[in-house]
Design a protein around this motif. Structure first.
Motif, PDB file in Angstrom:
ATOM      1  N   ASP A 222       0.813  -1.218   0.000  1.00 28.28           N
ATOM      2  CA  ASP A 222       0.000   0.000   0.000  1.00 28.28           C
ATOM      3  C   ASP A 222       0.848   1.271   0.000  1.00 28.28           C
ATOM      4  OD1 ASP A 222      -2.215  -1.583   0.018  1.00 28.28           O
ATOM      5  OD2 ASP A 222      -2.818  -1.138   2.083  1.00 28.28           O
ATOM      6  N   GLY A 223       2.168   1.150  -0.004  1.00 28.37           N
ATOM      7  CA  GLY A 223       3.047   2.316   0.055  1.00 28.37           C
ATOM      8  C   GLY A 223       4.082   2.284  -1.052  1.00 28.37           C
ATOM      9  N   ILE A 224       5.237   2.868  -0.760  1.00 34.82           N
ATOM     10  CA  ILE A 224       6.277   3.018  -1.784  1.00 34.82           C
ATOM     11  C   ILE A 224       7.493   2.142  -1.536  1.00 34.82           C
ATOM     12  CG2 ILE A 224       5.568   5.389  -2.314  1.00 34.82           C
ATOM     13  CD1 ILE A 224       7.984   6.343  -0.612  1.00 34.82           C
ATOM     14  N   ALA A 225       7.453   1.280  -0.533  1.00 32.58           N
ATOM     15  CA  ALA A 225       8.594   0.410  -0.237  1.00 32.58           C
ATOM     16  C   ALA A 225       8.840  -0.554  -1.402  1.00 32.58           C
ATOM     17  CB  ALA A 225       8.350  -0.374   1.052  1.00 32.58           C
ATOM     18  N   PRO A 226      10.108  -0.815  -1.732  1.00 37.06           N
ATOM     19  CA  PRO A 226      10.430  -1.756  -2.821  1.00 37.06           C
ATOM     20  C   PRO A 226      10.343  -3.207  -2.347  1.00 37.06           C
ATOM     21  CG  PRO A 226      12.451  -0.881  -1.912  1.00 37.06           C
ATOM     22  CD  PRO A 226      11.326  -0.186  -1.173  1.00 37.06           C
ATOM     23  N   ALA A 227       9.149  -3.623  -1.972  1.00 41.44           N
ATOM     24  CA  ALA A 227       8.961  -4.936  -1.359  1.00 41.44           C
ATOM     25  C   ALA A 227       9.418  -6.070  -2.271  1.00 41.44           C
ATOM     26  CB  ALA A 227       7.498  -5.121  -0.968  1.00 41.44           C
ATOM     27  N   ALA A 228       9.120  -5.980  -3.552  1.00 41.87           N
ATOM     28  CA  ALA A 228       9.498  -7.048  -4.476  1.00 41.87           C
ATOM     29  C   ALA A 228      11.014  -7.177  -4.568  1.00 41.87           C
ATOM     30  CB  ALA A 228       8.892  -6.796  -5.852  1.00 41.87           C
ATOM     31  N   GLU A 229      11.708  -6.059  -4.569  1.00 48.42           N
ATOM     32  CA  GLU A 229      13.180  -6.084  -4.621  1.00 48.42           C
ATOM     33  C   GLU A 229      13.753  -6.640  -3.322  1.00 48.42           C
ATOM     34  OE1 GLU A 229      17.113  -5.329  -6.173  1.00 48.42           O
ATOM     35  OE2 GLU A 229      15.139  -5.848  -6.958  1.00 48.42           O
ATOM     36  N   ILE A 230      13.166  -6.245  -2.204  1.00 49.28           N
ATOM     37  CA  ILE A 230      13.601  -6.788  -0.910  1.00 49.28           C
ATOM     38  C   ILE A 230      13.402  -8.304  -0.902  1.00 49.28           C
ATOM     39  CG2 ILE A 230      13.058  -6.873   1.555  1.00 49.28           C
ATOM     40  CD1 ILE A 230      12.376  -3.865   1.360  1.00 49.28           C
ATOM     41  N   ARG A 232      13.283 -10.335  -3.434  1.00 46.71           N
ATOM     42  CA  ARG A 232      14.227 -10.972  -4.362  1.00 46.71           C
ATOM     43  C   ARG A 232      15.606 -11.120  -3.722  1.00 46.71           C
ATOM     44  NH1 ARG A 232      18.179  -9.713  -7.790  1.00 46.71           N
ATOM     45  NH2 ARG A 232      18.094  -7.492  -7.281  1.00 46.71           N
ATOM     46  N   LEU A 233      16.064 -10.064  -3.045  1.00 52.98           N
ATOM     47  CA  LEU A 233      17.382 -10.101  -2.422  1.00 52.98           C
ATOM     48  C   LEU A 233      17.418 -11.078  -1.244  1.00 52.98           C
ATOM     49  CD1 LEU A 233      18.222  -6.300  -2.630  1.00 52.98           C
ATOM     50  CD2 LEU A 233      19.397  -8.155  -3.836  1.00 52.98           C
ATOM     51  N   LEU A 234      16.332 -11.131  -0.490  1.00 52.65           N
ATOM     52  CA  LEU A 234      16.261 -12.096   0.612  1.00 52.65           C
ATOM     53  C   LEU A 234      16.317 -13.517   0.070  1.00 52.65           C
ATOM     54  CD1 LEU A 234      13.462 -10.498   2.836  1.00 52.65           C
ATOM     55  CD2 LEU A 234      15.920 -10.549   3.331  1.00 52.65           C
ATOM     56  N   ASP A 235      15.579 -13.757  -0.999  1.00 55.82           N
ATOM     57  CA  ASP A 235      15.553 -15.079  -1.613  1.00 55.82           C
ATOM     58  C   ASP A 235      16.938 -15.453  -2.138  1.00 55.82           C
ATOM     59  OD1 ASP A 235      14.236 -17.436  -2.683  1.00 55.82           O
ATOM     60  OD2 ASP A 235      14.407 -16.483  -4.643  1.00 55.82           O
ATOM     61  N   GLN A 236      17.598 -14.514  -2.789  1.00 53.62           N
ATOM     62  CA  GLN A 236      18.937 -14.771  -3.308  1.00 53.62           C
ATOM     63  C   GLN A 236      19.935 -15.041  -2.187  1.00 53.62           C
ATOM     64  OE1 GLN A 236      20.200 -11.624  -5.952  1.00 53.62           O
ATOM     65  NE2 GLN A 236      19.154 -12.526  -7.698  1.00 53.62           N
ATOM     66  N   ALA A 237      19.716 -14.419  -1.034  1.00 54.92           N
ATOM     67  CA  ALA A 237      20.603 -14.624   0.111  1.00 54.92           C
ATOM     68  C   ALA A 237      20.383 -15.996   0.751  1.00 54.92           C
ATOM     69  CB  ALA A 237      20.365 -13.530   1.156  1.00 54.92           C
ATOM     70  N   GLY A 238      19.318 -16.662   0.347  1.00 55.00           N
ATOM     71  CA  GLY A 238      19.012 -17.955   0.927  1.00 55.00           C
ATOM     72  C   GLY A 238      18.165 -17.866   2.175  1.00 55.00           C
ATOM     73  N   TYR A 239      17.512 -16.710   2.367  1.00 54.45           N
ATOM     74  CA  TYR A 239      16.633 -16.542   3.532  1.00 54.45           C
ATOM     75  C   TYR A 239      15.213 -16.934   3.143  1.00 54.45           C
ATOM     76  CZ  TYR A 239      14.103 -14.589   7.468  1.00 54.45           C
ATOM     77  OH  TYR A 239      13.285 -14.438   8.574  1.00 54.45           O
ATOM     78  N   HIS A 240      14.697 -17.951   3.813  1.00 49.30           N
ATOM     79  CA  HIS A 240      13.337 -18.418   3.540  1.00 49.30           C
ATOM     80  C   HIS A 240      12.579 -18.659   4.837  1.00 49.30           C
ATOM     81  CE1 HIS A 240      15.565 -19.807  -0.214  1.00 49.30           C
ATOM     82  NE2 HIS A 240      14.773 -18.817  -0.603  1.00 49.30           N
TER      83      HIS A 240
END
Length: 281
Positions: A222-230, A232-240
């Motif tokens: 509902d705001g302007i935070a880059p949630a999708a990018e966050i 993606r980076l979490l996923d790439q870091a192996g955080y699940h």
């Protein structure tokens, strides 16, 4: 694709004045896998005659894990007496959380930290982690965007490195990254094993970064935070592991606590989804 587990931070339900059992019940009914409880609510539950083993059993029966606790103790205060008192408080709370089966507690830069260097803060955090090892509850290093010290992800990484500890876990929060000016792409420097939990929230463009407050947080998406990018980076870091919905909205109108929890779950999963063609980290 949503490669995370969802938790509900009890702050989201504060307007409904629920006790901890009710908070756990709402999280379960809404479909969350975990919950973050606040120490003040746990202590009130105990003061009212509650039993930690009963609360743990209740959560287990409902299939809800108590994944972290929110507390405020002066673990890195500039004044030695306050710092000592903060560590005593932390140890007491960790012992309580261990009985609940809660594996972690948040450690934000609470207290008088303006003139504490990051190196000194790292030494203090090492002491806190030592207490955690003795209790079985792990402190998650949290940075606050408006803190006088430890206000950015870079600060948190510095404290983690200087602590001499091999496995410090950092608590991440999009709102605090925004207010402190942390660059989202700095998340690329993290590995999943160094992330304790991630708070899920969003923020509007108005009020601006300089004046926005906790109460202005909005639902993910509902705001302007880059949630999708966050995500993606979490996923790439192996955080699940867990994303935990943490809002401080004062009034939800005619929505019930269950309405709010369900809406937050749906919006979080949509905002923090990751494309199927993601690159593995």
């Amino acid at each position: 694709m949503f490669p995370f587990k969802m938790a509900l931070n009890a702050s989201t339900l504060f307007p409904f004045h629920l006790d901890v059992r009710q908070q756990v019940q709402i999280a379960a009914e809404a479909g969350y896998e975990g919950i973050e409880l606040w120490m003040r609510d746990i202590e009130k539950y105990l003061a009212d005659g509650g039993n930690l083993q009963d609360l743990k059993r209740y959560g287990d029966d409902l299939g809800i894990a108590i994944v972290n606790a929110i507390s405020f103790f002066t673990w890195a205060d500039a004044e030695a007496t306050a710092r000592k008192q903060g560590l005593v408080q932390a140890e007491k709370e960790m012992h309580l959380l261990a009985q609940l089966g809660c594996p972690a507690i948040a450690a934000p830069p609470f207290g008088n930290v303006e003139h504490v260097t990051l190196d000194d803060m790292a030494a203090c955090f090492a002491q806190l982690v030592e207490i955690g090892h003795s209790t079985g509850v792990e402190p998650y290093l949290e940075f606050w965007g408006r803190a006088r010290q430890l206000s950015t992800l870079s600060d948190a990484l510095s404290v983690a490195l200087q602590s001499g500890l091999p496995d410090v876990k950092i608590l991440l929060d999009p709102y605090h990254m925004y207010t402190g000016g942390s660059a989202v792409n700095n998340l690329a420097y993290l590995k999943g094993r160094n992330i304790g939990i991630v708070h899920a929230n969003d923020y509007p463009a108005v009020p601006d970064r300089a004046t926005i407050q906790d109460k202005d947080r909005v639902f993910p998406g509902d705001g302007i935070a880059p949630a999708a990018e966050i995500a993606r980076l979490l996923d790439q870091a192996g955080y699940h592991e867990y994303l935990s919905l943490e809002l401080f909205i004062a009034d939800f109108g005619d929505q019930t606590a269950l309405d709010v929890a369900k809406l937050g779950l749906s919006k979080s999963k949509q905002a923090f989804s990751v494309e199927e063609s993601r690159t593995s980290g």
